[in-house]
Design an enzyme around this catalytic site. Structure first.
Site, PDB file in Angstrom:
ATOM      1  N   GLY A  47       0.816  -1.218   0.000  1.00 19.08           N
ATOM      2  CA  GLY A  47       0.000   0.000   0.000  1.00 19.08           C
ATOM      3  C   GLY A  47       0.848   1.265   0.000  1.00 19.08           C
ATOM      4  CD  GLU A  61      -1.461  -1.134  -3.676  1.00 13.00           C
ATOM      5  OE1 GLU A  61      -1.392  -1.367  -2.443  1.00 13.00           O
ATOM      6  OE2 GLU A  61      -2.280  -1.671  -4.423  1.00 13.00           O
TER       7      GLU A  61
END
Ligand code: CO8
Length: 258
Positions: free
Chosen positions: A109, A112
Site C-alpha cells: 500500500g 500504491e
C-alpha cells in the site's frame, strides 16, 4: 487540525505532510488513512496551500497496509468496510498537485500510495515493492493496475509474482519515479519542485493534472480531443493573457489563478 499519525507543515504555499507511525514503518492503518484523507481534503480548501508533498521517514515512506490490523479480518469484514476505498477516492479527487517524496521502503500500500500522487521523487535509499504475494493476498489499492502502467507488464508482473523490491535507480530507469536525489536532499529537492509549481497559475496546474490523468482513462483520440478542448478553454483565462504578455514584454508573469 492536529493529527496523531501525520505531521503537517505549511510554508510558502507548500504543505509537507509526513506520515508518522515510526513504530510500524508508517504502515497504513485505518487511523492514518482516515487522517490522511481528511488532511488532503483540508489542503484542497486551504488558500495557503498550492502544492502538497507527501513523505515518510528516512527508513520508510510506508511499509504497506498495516498487516496486524488486517490479519484477523474476514472476507465479510473487508468487503463490508470496503477497506481504504473512500480514503483513496479522496486522494485521487485532489485537484492541487501532490508530490510523493520517497525514502526507504515504499511497499504494498505504500508503493500504491506513492503512485496515487502526481509524481514521485525518490531518495537514493528508496525501495519499491508489491510483496503482498508473501502474505497470500494481492495489491488492493491500485498496485496491479498502476505499477503495470508505470513500468510495463513484464516488470510489474515479476514484482507482483516474486515480491522482489526495486531500488531507486531501477525505479527511475523504468519510469516509476521522475528522478532520484541523494537522501539528504530529498525534502529540499521536492520543495524546490513544489515551489516551482506553486509559482504557476493554480488554474492551469489543475488543468494539467486533468489532462495527463485523462491519458490513463481513455483512448488516444479521445485524450487528444480532451487536450485540445482544454487548450482552447485556457484562452478564456486572464492567466493565459498574463503568461503570454509577460513573455512578449520580457518580464516574469504574475498569475492570479483566473
Ligand atoms: N504492517 C504492520 N507492521 C509493520 C509493517 C506492516 N506492513 N511493516 C513493518 N511493520 C512493523 C514490524 O512488525 C516491526 O514492528 P515491531 O518492532 O513491533 O516488531 C516494525 O515495523 C519494524 O519492522 P521490521 O523489524 O520488520 O524492520 P526490518 O528493517 O527488519 O524490515 C521490512 C523492514 C522489509 C519493510 C519489513 O518490515 C516488512 O517486510 N514489512 C512488511 C512489508 C509488506 O509485506 N507490505 C505489504 C503489506 S500488505 C499491503 O500493503 C496491501 C495493500 C492493500 C490494502 C488495501 C486493501 C483494499
Amino acid at each position: 487540525m492536529a493529527y496523531e499519525t501525520l505531521n503537517v507543515e505549511i510554508e510558502d504555499h507548500v504543505a509537507i505532510v509526513r506520515l508518522n507511525r515510526p513504530e510500524a514503518l508508517n504502515a497504513l492503518n485505518a487511523q492514518l488513512m482516515s487522517e490522511l484523507a481528511d488532511c488532503l481534503r483540508s489542503m484542497e480548501v486551504n488558500d495557503k496551500v498550492r502544492v502538497t508533498i507527501l513523505t515518510g521517514s528516512e527508513k520508510a515512506f510506508a511499509a504497506g497496509a498495516d498487516i496486524t490490523e488486517m490479519a484477523e479480518k474476514s472476507f465479510v469484514d473487508v468487503f463490508t468496510e470496503d477497506l481504504f476505498s473512500a480514503e483513496t477516492d479522496q486522494i485521487l479527487r485532489c485537484r492541487k498537485p501532490i508530490i510523493a517524496a520517497v525514502a526507504g521502503y515504499a511497499l504494498g500500500g505504500g508503493c500504491e500510495l506513492a503512485m496515487m500522487c502526481d509524481f514521485i521523487i525518490a531518495a537514493d535509499t528508496a525501495k519499491f515493492g508489491q510483496p503482498e504475494i508473501n502474505l497470500g493476498i494481492v495489491a488492493g489499492i491500485g498496485g496491479t493496475q498502476r505499477l503495470t502502467r508505470f513500468v510495463g507488464k513484464s516488470k510489474a508482473m515479476e514484482m507482483h509474482l516474486t515480491g522482489r523490491f526495486m531500488d531507486a535507480e531501477e525505479a527511475e530507469r523504468s519510469g516509476l519515479v521522475s528522478r532520484v536525489v541523494p537522501a539528504k536532499r530529498l525534502i529540499e529537492e521536492a520543495t524546490a519542485a513544489a515551489q516551482k509549481i506553486a509559482e504557476k497559475s493554480a488554474l492551469t496546474t489543475m488543468v494539467v493534472k486533468e489532462a495527463v490523468n485523462r491519458s490513463y482513462e481513455t483512448t488516444l483520440s479521445e485524450g487528444l480531443l480532451f487536450e485540445r478542448r482544454v487548450f482552447h478553454a485556457l484562452f478564456a483565462t486572464e492567466d493565459q493573457k498574463e503568461g503570454m504578455n509577460a513573455f512578449v514584454e520580457k518580464r516574469e508573469p504574475q498569475f492570479r489563478d483566473k
